[in-house]
Design a protein around this motif. Structure first.
Motif, short mmCIF file in Angstrom:
data_model
loop_
_atom_site.label_atom_id
_atom_site.label_comp_id
_atom_site.label_asym_id
_atom_site.label_seq_id
_atom_site.Cartn_x
_atom_site.Cartn_y
_atom_site.Cartn_z
N ILE A 1 0.70 -1.15 0.04
CA ILE A 1 0.02 -0.01 -0.04
C ILE A 1 0.85 1.32 -0.09
N PRO A 2 0.53 2.32 -1.04
CA PRO A 2 1.50 3.36 -0.89
C PRO A 2 1.30 4.09 0.44
N GLY A 3 2.40 4.62 1.03
CA GLY A 3 2.76 5.35 2.04
C GLY A 3 3.01 4.61 3.49
N VAL A 4 2.80 3.17 3.17
CA VAL A 4 3.19 2.40 4.34
C VAL A 4 4.77 1.96 4.01
N PHE A 5 5.50 2.46 5.03
CA PHE A 5 6.95 2.22 5.04
C PHE A 5 7.60 1.05 6.06
N GLN A 6 6.66 0.58 6.72
CA GLN A 6 7.44 -0.72 7.58
C GLN A 6 5.93 -1.53 8.09
N VAL A 7 5.95 -2.73 8.04
CA VAL A 7 5.32 -3.52 8.67
C VAL A 7 5.78 -4.59 9.59
N ILE A 8 5.47 -4.21 10.77
CA ILE A 8 6.11 -5.33 11.87
C ILE A 8 5.19 -6.38 12.38
N GLU A 9 5.54 -7.47 12.28
CA GLU A 9 4.70 -8.81 12.74
C GLU A 9 4.96 -9.23 14.26
N ASN A 10 4.29 -8.75 15.12
CA ASN A 10 4.53 -9.15 16.55
C ASN A 10 3.62 -10.26 16.73
N VAL A 11 3.92 -11.11 17.95
CA VAL A 11 3.22 -12.18 18.17
C VAL A 11 1.85 -11.95 18.30
N ASP A 12 1.30 -10.86 18.95
CA ASP A 12 -0.02 -10.84 19.26
C ASP A 12 -0.69 -9.54 18.25
N GLN A 13 0.16 -9.02 17.43
CA GLN A 13 -0.62 -8.29 16.32
C GLN A 13 0.51 -7.57 15.40
N ILE A 14 -0.21 -6.95 14.29
CA ILE A 14 0.76 -6.37 13.45
C ILE A 14 0.85 -4.77 13.34
N ILE A 15 1.98 -4.31 13.28
CA ILE A 15 2.07 -2.75 13.43
C ILE A 15 2.45 -2.39 12.16
N VAL A 16 1.59 -1.64 11.68
CA VAL A 16 1.85 -1.04 10.17
C VAL A 16 2.15 0.60 10.42
N LYS A 17 3.33 0.87 9.83
CA LYS A 17 3.99 2.34 9.99
C LYS A 17 3.62 2.81 8.92
N ILE A 18 3.02 4.23 8.93
CA ILE A 18 2.59 4.79 7.60
C ILE A 18 2.91 6.46 7.76
N GLU A 19 2.96 7.05 6.61
CA GLU A 19 3.62 8.23 6.28
C GLU A 19 2.66 9.47 6.74
N ASN A 20 1.25 9.16 6.49
CA ASN A 20 0.23 10.35 6.74
C ASN A 20 -1.05 9.84 6.65
N ASP A 21 -2.13 10.79 6.76
CA ASP A 21 -3.39 10.48 6.75
C ASP A 21 -3.82 9.65 5.51
N ASP A 22 -3.21 10.05 4.47
CA ASP A 22 -3.98 9.45 3.42
C ASP A 22 -3.63 7.94 3.19
N ALA A 23 -2.28 7.65 3.76
CA ALA A 23 -2.00 6.28 3.76
C ALA A 23 -2.90 5.46 4.80
N ALA A 24 -3.37 6.28 5.89
CA ALA A 24 -4.30 5.53 6.95
C ALA A 24 -5.49 5.16 6.29
N SER A 25 -6.16 6.01 5.27
CA SER A 25 -7.32 5.66 4.74
C SER A 25 -7.07 4.49 3.71
N ARG A 26 -6.15 4.72 3.16
CA ARG A 26 -5.96 3.29 1.97
C ARG A 26 -5.76 2.10 2.84
N VAL A 27 -4.70 2.24 3.95
CA VAL A 27 -4.75 0.88 5.09
C VAL A 27 -6.15 0.57 5.47
N PHE A 28 -7.10 1.49 5.88
CA PHE A 28 -8.34 1.10 6.31
C PHE A 28 -9.43 0.44 5.19
N ASP A 29 -9.31 0.96 4.13
CA ASP A 29 -9.89 0.29 2.95
C ASP A 29 -9.71 -1.08 2.83
#
Ligand code: ATP
Length: 300
Positions: A239-267
């Motif tokens: 997804i454009p704007g996602v610069f890192q994805v960390i897979e933890n045991v209990d959850q996934i952490i998606v690091k994003i650049e800005n609000d636009d990337a947040a809506s794309r991840v949500f979609d």
């Protein structure tokens, strides 16, 4: 009001603090943060009039700190250098009288604070018999025994457990409510977020971050999204704007650049199954610090 105006401190060739400016008003809790050697203690020594800035000046209610106004100030130094062979009561009488307090008032206030910190039994114990955490409480009490209008706390939370940290924070908040000015330092960037609104982060004497904590975070724009559920990590990474994805045991952490990337991840996440958690959080102060220090190094 406390005004640090363009203060610069050199030790030989070393610039320990480089043109630092900030203002603290009654009722403010101000955090001076930074890693070891950033210049926090040097700044406090300039505030207390123990070091003369090489350039600039520090003014407390329009005047330099000296004998005439130091009784209004409480200073907890970083080195836990209490006189260890005397009792808590003797130590407090000593510090209180240095602040021109009457012994009766010192002892009344000491009883109040010992009770509040749950250490009444230690009043007649020698300092060296106390645990490290309790010595720190005594050091804190020695800084507040004169009901200061300006409270300067160098690493007050260092080494404290979470319960005692909360105790200290409560007392600091009480001073804030009474209209005192509080400035404290910490090298732990993230645990100050809950109670300090205004801050400066120093790195090697230079200001890296400054302002209100909510504004600093808003301006930084990067966010973290925490997700639990059946998501495809490769799709998230694409997804454009996602610069890192960390897979933890209990959850996934998606690091994003800005609000636009947040809506794309949500979609995308809306199309996935069994989503039990979806939290968007602003970057932590540590993350902002690391990013800014990186940028500062790139500029050199
Ligand atoms: P820490 O969290 O480790 O206590 P700090 O942020 O309080 O660090 P300072 O103690 O103010 O940092 O030190 C800032 C810089 O000045 C460091 O590089 C330190 O080595 C240097 N420094 C501090 N005091 C002196 C001194 N008296 N003479 C020479 N250099 C000093």
């Amino acid at each position: 009001m406390l005004e640090v105006k363009n203060a610069r401190m050199l030790y030989g060739d070393l610039v320990a603090v480089d043109r630092l400016s900030f203002t603290i008003k009654p009722g403010d809790i101000f955090g001076l943060l930074g890693t070891n050697g950033a210049g926090k203690t040097t700044t406090f020594r300039m505030i207390m009039g123990l070091l003369e800035p090489t350039e600039g000046e520090v003014l407390y209610n329009g005047q330099h700190v000296g004998y005439h106004n130091v009784n209004e100030i409480g200073y907890m130094i970083e080195e836990r250098s209490l006189l260890t062979k005397i009792t808590v009561k003797e130590l407090m009488l000593y510090f209180g009288q240095l602040k021109d307090m009457e012994p009766r008032v010192i002892l009344e206030r000491l009883d109040y604070w010992l009770d509040r910190f749950g250490i009444t039994d230690y009043k007649n114990k020698k300092i060296k018999e106390l645990s490290k955490g309790n010595q720190q409480k005594i050091q804190f009490i020695s800084a507040i025994i004169n009901n200061p209008k300006l409270l300067v706390l160098d690493e007050p939370f260092s080494g404290l457990d979470p319960i005692n940290t909360e105790f200290f924070v409560e007392v600091i908040r009480d001073f804030q409510r009474q209209g005192a000015m509080v400035v404290f330092s910490s090298h732990q960037l993230d645990h100050v977020e809950s109670f300090c609104e205004e801050l400066i982060v120093l790195e090697k004497g230079k200001v890296i971050i400054e302002g209100r904590i909510d504004q600093v975070k808003k301006d930084f724009k990067k966010q973290n999204i925490k997700i639990k559920g059946d998501v495809d990590v490769d799709k998230l990474k694409a997804i454009p704007g996602v610069f890192q994805v960390i897979e933890n045991v209990d959850q996934i952490i998606v690091k994003i650049e800005n609000d636009d990337a947040a809506s794309r991840v949500f979609d995308y996440v809306k199309t996935c199954q069994h989503i039990t958690k979806y939290d968007v959080e602003q970057a932590s102060l540590s993350e902002i610090f690391i990013a800014k220090v990186g940028q500062a190094h790139e500029k050199v």
